[in-house]
Design an enzyme around this catalytic site. Structure first.
Site, PDB file in Angstrom:
ATOM      1  N   PHE A  81       0.811  -1.225   0.000  1.00 31.83           N
ATOM      2  CA  PHE A  81       0.000   0.000   0.000  1.00 31.83           C
ATOM      3  C   PHE A  81       0.849   1.281   0.000  1.00 31.83           C
ATOM      4  CE2 PHE A  81      -1.903  -3.224   2.956  1.00 31.83           C
ATOM      5  CZ  PHE A  81      -2.598  -3.891   1.969  1.00 31.83           C
ATOM      6  N   CYS A  82       1.975   1.245  -0.694  1.00 32.69           N
ATOM      7  CA  CYS A  82       2.872   2.423  -0.739  1.00 32.69           C
ATOM      8  C   CYS A  82       3.256   2.882   0.669  1.00 32.69           C
ATOM      9  CB  CYS A  82       2.264   3.573  -1.525  1.00 32.69           C
ATOM     10  SG  CYS A  82       1.987   3.175  -3.246  1.00 32.69           S
ATOM     11  N   ALA A  83       3.378   1.915   1.570  1.00 30.18           N
ATOM     12  CA  ALA A  83       3.823   2.221   2.933  1.00 30.18           C
ATOM     13  C   ALA A  83       4.729   1.053   3.348  1.00 30.18           C
ATOM     14  CB  ALA A  83       2.631   2.371   3.874  1.00 30.18           C
TER      15      ALA A  83
END
Ligand code: PLP
Length: 426
Positions: free
Chosen positions: A375-377
């Site tokens: 999740f782009c984290a």
């Protein structure tokens, strides 16, 4: 007719935030049919709102109403240009009110949250030290030339303590960057307390509100925030417009984000840039329809009333979380425990399956759309999964995320829970 006259003739937008309750508006696409294994069609269960939320009907209507007369903004003398300019500036006014911004805050339209954080990164005074938690989305983690990175705090009070301690050691301009609601766990961060401690040390705070504004009222002034950023496409408006709102001084002094027409007062042997933050950073033809869509979404949510929206979301979120908790082998990810307040975002892992396998089975067999990955984290998901490393490719360090909002039904939630029960029982 002057621009002002036209501006006054644009239908007045609702900009107050009374708690009056109206019916929740509908979203487009609720009858979308998708193919599943075996060839039959089922109605799509969209549980991927945290990536991009569907378009609200009033947003679609506002865009359709603006389309026939749209024209260039700010530079045309023609009626359509003036009307479109008025609508664009009205959108800025609406978004300012929606965010509870101060009258003198800059409201700069950007492409999205990522664009907004990058814009601020380029406007920081020389020597600014940025402080950011490893829990951030990459849009808030990566734009800074250098940053002090803080490890994920084991409880909210520790987040405040860590910030207090690190800021006390930094001299010169400082900026704390923090998300209001996690795009991984949905958990709400103590942004008022963080703003307070930041200001005590002479620092400013940028809040990434991308996942807050679709779910909760934002009041920048009451929270005493310096900057906020969010995206239209997570707020039930189609892609392409976001916003950076906040204190003017750094933005008026900062290097123009885009260099070109509209950002300059005059060009001779020397270029004289606008001092006003909005034209200074919005060179070129802006995304007028995106801004109109974003403002229409702000209006529609405010008119519905946050009490209604939050109550409905909490009802469905409780059903989703208790349903998942009852499926053996499904584990929800959380930084601060199951009772910490959160918005309608839940990430989980399923014993014996990679996240990709789960997401593909949910889509291919049940017509359910979720997200899988990090999740782009990346640092945060690795932390939650207890891994020091691991690529997304084989799914080992990944999770599945289900996220809800306006248009989500009990049937969508129940279909997900029952599909997972099927999967783990195989
Ligand atoms: N911040 C958070 C918390 C997000 O969830 C996202 C998108 O997933 C972003 C920032 C980036 O938003 P955008 O892709 O619209 O720039």
């Amino acid at each position: 007719m002057s621009t002002l006259t036209i501006f006054n003739s644009v239908p007045a937008q609702k900009t107050s935030f009374s708690q009056e309750s109206r019916e929740i508006p509908a979203v487009l696409g609720t009858d979308l049919e998708v193919p599943v294994k075996g060839g039959q069609l089922v109605t799509y269960a969209n549980l991927d709102y945290a990536a991009s939320a569907p378009c609200l009907e009033p947003v679609s209507a506002a865009v359709n109403a603006a389309l026939p007369a749209y024209s260039s903004v700010h530079r045309g003398a023609g009626y359509a240009s003036q009307l479109t300019t008025a609508r664009y500036e009205q959108a800025r006014h609406t978004v300012r009110a929606f965010a509870g911004a101060r009258a003198d805050d800059a409201v700069i339209f950007t492409r999205n949250t990522t664009d907004a954080t990058n814009l601020l990164a380029r406007s920081l005074p020389e020597g600014t030290t940025v402080v950011v938690f490893d829990t951030e989305h990459h849009a808030s983690l990566l734009p800074w030339p250098s940053a002090v990175r803080l490890s994920p705090p084991p409880f909210p009070g520790e987040a405040v303590r860590q910030v207090d301690s690190v800021l006390s050691e930094i001299t010169g301009p400082k900026l704390l960057v923090v998300t209001a609601a996690s795009n991984v766990t949905g958990e709400l961060w103590p942004i008022a307390a963080l703003a307070h401690v930041a200001h005590r040390h002479g620092a400013r705070i940028l809040v990434d509100a991308a996942q807050l504004v679709p779910h909760r009222r934002l009041n920048l002034t009451a929270l005493d925030l310096d900057y906020v950023a969010f995206s239209g496409h997570k707020l039930y408006a189609p892609f392409g417009a976001g916003v950076l709102i906040g204190r003017r001084d750094w933005l008026s002094d900062g290097e123009p984000y885009l260099k070109g027409g509209g950002a300059v007062k005059s060009v001779t042997d020397v270029t004289e840039w606008h001092d006003d933050a909005e034209p200074r950073h919005e060179a070129g033809t802006p995304n007028v329809l995106g801004a109109i869509a974003l403002a229409a979404a702000c209006d529609a949510l405010s008119a519905t009333g946050w009490n209604v929206l939050v109550r409905e979301e909490e009802r469905l979120l409780a059903r989703l979380r208790s349903g998942l908790a009852a499926v053996e082998g499904v584990h929800e990810l959380s930084l601060w425990g199951p009772d910490h307040p959160r918005v309608g975002i839940v990430s989980f892992v399923v014993d014996g399956y990679s996240a990709r396998e789960v997401a593909e089975a949910l889509s291919g067999e049940y017509g359910i759309g979720v997200r899988d990955g990090k999740f782009c984290a990346h640092p945060f998901v690795r932390h939650l999964l207890g891994e020091s490393d691991g690529g997304c490719e084989d799914g080992t360090a990944s999770a599945v995320r289900a996220s809800i909002g306006i248009g989500t039904t009990e049937e969508h939630v129940d279909r997900l829970v029952s599909a997972l029960r099927d999967l783990v029982s195989r």
